[in-house]
Scaffold this active site. Structure first.
Site, mmCIF file in Angstrom:
data_model
loop_
_atom_site.group_PDB
_atom_site.id
_atom_site.type_symbol
_atom_site.label_atom_id
_atom_site.label_comp_id
_atom_site.label_asym_id
_atom_site.label_seq_id
_atom_site.Cartn_x
_atom_site.Cartn_y
_atom_site.Cartn_z
ATOM 1 N N CYS A 58 0.877 -1.188 0.000
ATOM 2 C CA CYS A 58 0.000 0.000 0.000
ATOM 3 C C CYS A 58 0.902 1.223 0.000
ATOM 4 O O CYS A 58 1.043 1.908 1.011
ATOM 5 C CB CYS A 58 -0.927 -0.005 1.207
ATOM 6 S SG CYS A 58 -2.005 -1.439 1.317
ATOM 7 N N ALA A 59 1.520 1.493 -1.125
ATOM 8 C CA ALA A 59 2.622 2.446 -1.178
ATOM 9 C C ALA A 59 2.215 3.877 -0.859
ATOM 10 O O ALA A 59 3.029 4.656 -0.355
ATOM 11 C CB ALA A 59 3.289 2.388 -2.555
ATOM 12 N N GLY B 98 4.629 6.962 -0.974
ATOM 13 C CA GLY B 98 5.956 6.435 -1.272
ATOM 14 C C GLY B 98 7.010 6.669 -0.212
ATOM 15 O O GLY B 98 8.178 6.313 -0.406
ATOM 16 N N GLY B 99 6.650 7.234 0.920
ATOM 17 C CA GLY B 99 7.649 7.485 1.957
ATOM 18 C C GLY B 99 8.317 6.225 2.453
ATOM 19 O O GLY B 99 9.550 6.173 2.596
ATOM 20 N N LYS B 100 7.535 5.192 2.686
ATOM 21 C CA LYS B 100 8.119 3.936 3.171
ATOM 22 C C LYS B 100 8.810 3.180 2.043
ATOM 23 O O LYS B 100 9.745 2.409 2.286
ATOM 24 C CB LYS B 100 7.047 3.094 3.863
ATOM 25 C CG LYS B 100 6.548 3.732 5.159
ATOM 26 C CD LYS B 100 5.526 2.859 5.864
ATOM 27 C CE LYS B 100 5.053 3.535 7.142
ATOM 28 N NZ LYS B 100 4.310 4.799 6.880
ATOM 29 N N ASP C 212 -0.147 0.067 -5.399
ATOM 30 C CA ASP C 212 -1.229 0.814 -4.782
ATOM 31 C C ASP C 212 -2.458 0.727 -5.675
ATOM 32 O O ASP C 212 -2.343 0.498 -6.882
ATOM 33 C CB ASP C 212 -0.842 2.275 -4.572
ATOM 34 C CG ASP C 212 -1.715 2.965 -3.534
ATOM 35 O OD1 ASP C 212 -1.315 3.016 -2.351
ATOM 36 O OD2 ASP C 212 -2.804 3.436 -3.889
ATOM 37 N N ASP D 105 1.330 -1.192 4.720
ATOM 38 C CA ASP D 105 1.012 0.035 5.459
ATOM 39 C C ASP D 105 -0.448 0.340 5.140
ATOM 40 O O ASP D 105 -0.761 1.110 4.244
ATOM 41 C CB ASP D 105 1.942 1.164 5.008
ATOM 42 C CG ASP D 105 1.716 2.445 5.786
ATOM 43 O OD1 ASP D 105 1.046 2.400 6.834
ATOM 44 O OD2 ASP D 105 2.183 3.505 5.336
ATOM 45 N N CYS E 41 -0.817 3.765 10.954
ATOM 46 C CA CYS E 41 -0.499 4.967 11.719
ATOM 47 C C CYS E 41 -1.720 5.301 12.575
ATOM 48 O O CYS E 41 -2.183 6.431 12.610
ATOM 49 C CB CYS E 41 -0.095 6.138 10.825
ATOM 50 S SG CYS E 41 -1.300 6.579 9.554
#
Length: 434
Positions: free
Chosen positions: A241-242, A245-247, A263, A308, A361
Site C-alpha cells: 500500500c505504497a 511512497g515514503g516507506k 497501490d 502500510d 499509523c
C-alpha cells in the site's frame, strides 16, 4: 484586519471544515488565497484560533450547549481558552464592519453561567468512543497518551538519503540554510526541525536534489523494523500500500534487490515517480485492482511485503486534529474489515521463509490488535517474528534498540507521541512457514 474580523474569518473557516473532508491546513491556505487583503499576521492569528478551537472542540461544544457551528465555538474559545471577560467578548461582537454580530441572550448565558460539570472524557480532547478505547489499551496512562496525541507541538522530521549524502553533511547543509536541525534519538538517519511554524523544506536545494525527505521518525523506524535481520541485497520487496511512497524510499535505503511499490490509486503512484527520481531509487510501480489484481506474478515469491494499511490516521492527530472529530466508531469497523482483506491478499505474495509486516499509523485497537488477531486466526501458516529479532538493523540507534525492546510485546509494537515522541504507529511482524 481588526481582531473582530479575524474572529469572523475563523468562524467561517471552522464551518467550512465541518462541511468537508479537506485538512485544516488546506482550508486555511485556500481562505488566504481568496482573501488577499489578509496580511501574514492576520493569517497566523486566524490559524491559531482555528487550531485552538479544534483541539478544544469537545469542551467548547459542551460549554455552548451542544452547538457545533463556528460562531459558537469561537465565542466559547474566547471565554474558556482565552479567559476573556464578558465585556471584552461583547466588544468584539458589536456587529460593526466585518466583525461578528452581537451576542444573543443564550450565548451570553452559556459563557457566563455554564450548566453543571462536563463529563470527564471531555478534558482529553478526544471523541468519547476513542477515550474508551484508550482506557482499555493504556490503563492509567490513557490521559497522558491523549494529551500527547492532541498536543500542538509536532516536530518536522527528515530522513537523510544515505545514497546521496551523510547525516553530518545534511545537518551542515540545513544549518547553512538558517535552520537548526537536531539528531533524532532513534533513527540514525533522522534529523529534526523544531521550528515553529515548520520551515518550507520542499523549497530547499537539498530536498530538490533528493538528499533528504520529510518523514516522521516513527515512520522511519517502521521501515528499519521491516528490514531488520534480513539480507535484502537480492530480495524481492513489495510495499503493498505504497501511498505517497515514503516507506518505499525507506525500504530502498536498506539496499533492496528488487523493489516494487503497489497501490490501488494511479494518482498516488504517479506522485511517487518524482520522489523516486529525486532519491535516485529504481522501483517498479504496480497498479492494484479492487481485489488485488496486478501482482499475480509475485504470488509466493516476495521476501518481504510491507502492508502500510489504510487507516484512520489517528496516530497523526497532533498534526491534523480536525480528523479526530470526523472519525466515527462505524468507520473504524469498516477500516478493520478492509485492513483484514488487504492483509490477506498481501500475505499471498510472501514466499516460504519470507516476512510480512503489518503497519498502521493508528492508535486504535480496532485497527491494530483486532486486525492482527483476526489475521493470525485465519492464517496459521504465518508465525510471529519477535520485534527483538529485527532490532539489529544498523539504522537503529543503540538507544532505539533499548527503547523498542521495552515497549514491544512479542511480535507487536506500538509507537506514540507520549512514549517515543513520534507519530502513533502499530507494527506486527510475521514469517511464512517454510
Amino acid at each position: 484586519m481588526t481582531p473582530a474580523a479575524r474572529l469572523s474569518a475563523a468562524a467561517s473557516i471552522l464551518d467550512s471544515l465541518a462541511q468537508g473532508r479537506q485538512p485544516a491546513e488546506v482550508v486555511l491556505k485556500e481562505w488566504g488565497r481568496a482573501n488577499r487583503y489578509a496580511g501574514s499576521g492576520d493569517r497566523r492569528a486566524i490559524a491559531d484560533r482555528v487550531y485552538r478551537v479544534i483541539r478544544a472542540r469537545a469542551r467548547l461544544v459542551w460549554a455552548m450547549g451542544g452547538r457545533e457551528d463556528g460562531r459558537a465555538l469561537v465565542i466559547g474559545s474566547l471565554a474558556l481558552i482565552d479567559g476573556m471577560p464578558l465585556e471584552e467578548i461583547e466588544a468584539l461582537h458589536s456587529g460593526d464592519g466585518y466583525g461578528p454580530k452581537p451576542l444573543s441572550k443564550q450565548e451570553r448565558a452559556r459563557i457566563t453561567a455554564p450548566e453543571g460539570q462536563p463529563p470527564g472524557w471531555i478534558a482529553s480532547g478526544l471523541p468519547e468512543f476513542v477515550v474508551e478505547d484508550f482506557k482499555a489499551t493504556f490503563g492509567d496512562r490513557w490521559a497522558e497518551e491523549a494529551e500527547a496525541l492532541m498536543s500542538p507541538r509536532a516536530p518536522s522530521d527528515l530522513r537523510v538519503n544515505g545514497a546521496k549524502t551523510s547525516e553530518d553533511a545534511a545537518e551542515a547543509e540545513l544549518r547553512e540554510a538558517g535552520l537548526s536541525p537536531e539528531r533524532t534519538p532513534w533513527s540514525v538517519w533522522g534529523l529534526r526541525l523544531a521550528a515553529e511554524p515548520p520551515p518550507n523544506v520542499q523549497a530547499l536545494e537539498g530536498f530538490k536534489a533528493g538528499r533528504f525527505e520529510i518523514q516522521d521518525e516513527g515512520s522511519q523506524m517502521v521501515c528499519w523494523l521491516s528490514g531488520g535481520g534480513l539480507d535484502l541485497s537480492g530480495a524481492v520487496v513489495v510495499d503493498y500500500c505504497a501511498g505517497g511512497g515514503g516507506k518505499t524510499l525507506g525500504l530502498a535505503q536498506q539496499g533492496v534487490g528488487t523493489l516494487i511499490a503497489a497501490d490501488i490509486s494511479m494518482k498516488r503512484l504517479d506522485a511517487i515517480r518524482p520522489r523516486l527520481e529525486r532519491a535516485g531509487v529504481d522501483a517498479e510501480l504496480r497498479l492494484l485492482g479492487a481485489d488485488g489484481e496486478g501482482v499475480e506474478d509475485l504470488v509466493g515469491g516476495a521476501d518481504l511485503v510491507l502492508v502500510d494499511a489504510p487507516c484512520s490516521g489517528s496516530g497523526t492527530w497532533r498534526r491534523r486534529p480536525e480528523d479526530a472529530w470526523r472519525l466515527k466508531a462505524d468507520e473504524v469497523e469498516r477500516l478493520h474489515k478492509l485492513q483484514l482483506a488487504i492483509l490477506g491478499r498481501a500475505a499471498a505474495l510472501v514466499k516460504p521463509g519470507g516476512r510480512l509486516v503489518y503497519v498502521t499509523c493508528s492508535m486504535l485497537t480496532g485497527e491494530n490488535e483486532k486486525t492482527a488477531d483476526a489475521f493470525e486466526a485465519a492464517h496459521q501458516d504465518f508465525r510471529p517474528v519477535a520485534v527483538g529479532d529485527a532490532l539489529g538493523n544498523p539504522a537503529f540507534s543503540d538507544a532505539a534498540r533499548e527503547h523498542l525492546a521495552r515497549f514491544a510485546k512479542g511480535h507487536r509494537l506500538r509507537l506514540s507521541p507520549a512514549t517515543s515522541g513520534t507519530d502513533g504507529f502499530f507494527a506486527a511482524l510475521y514469517e511464512r512457514a517454510g
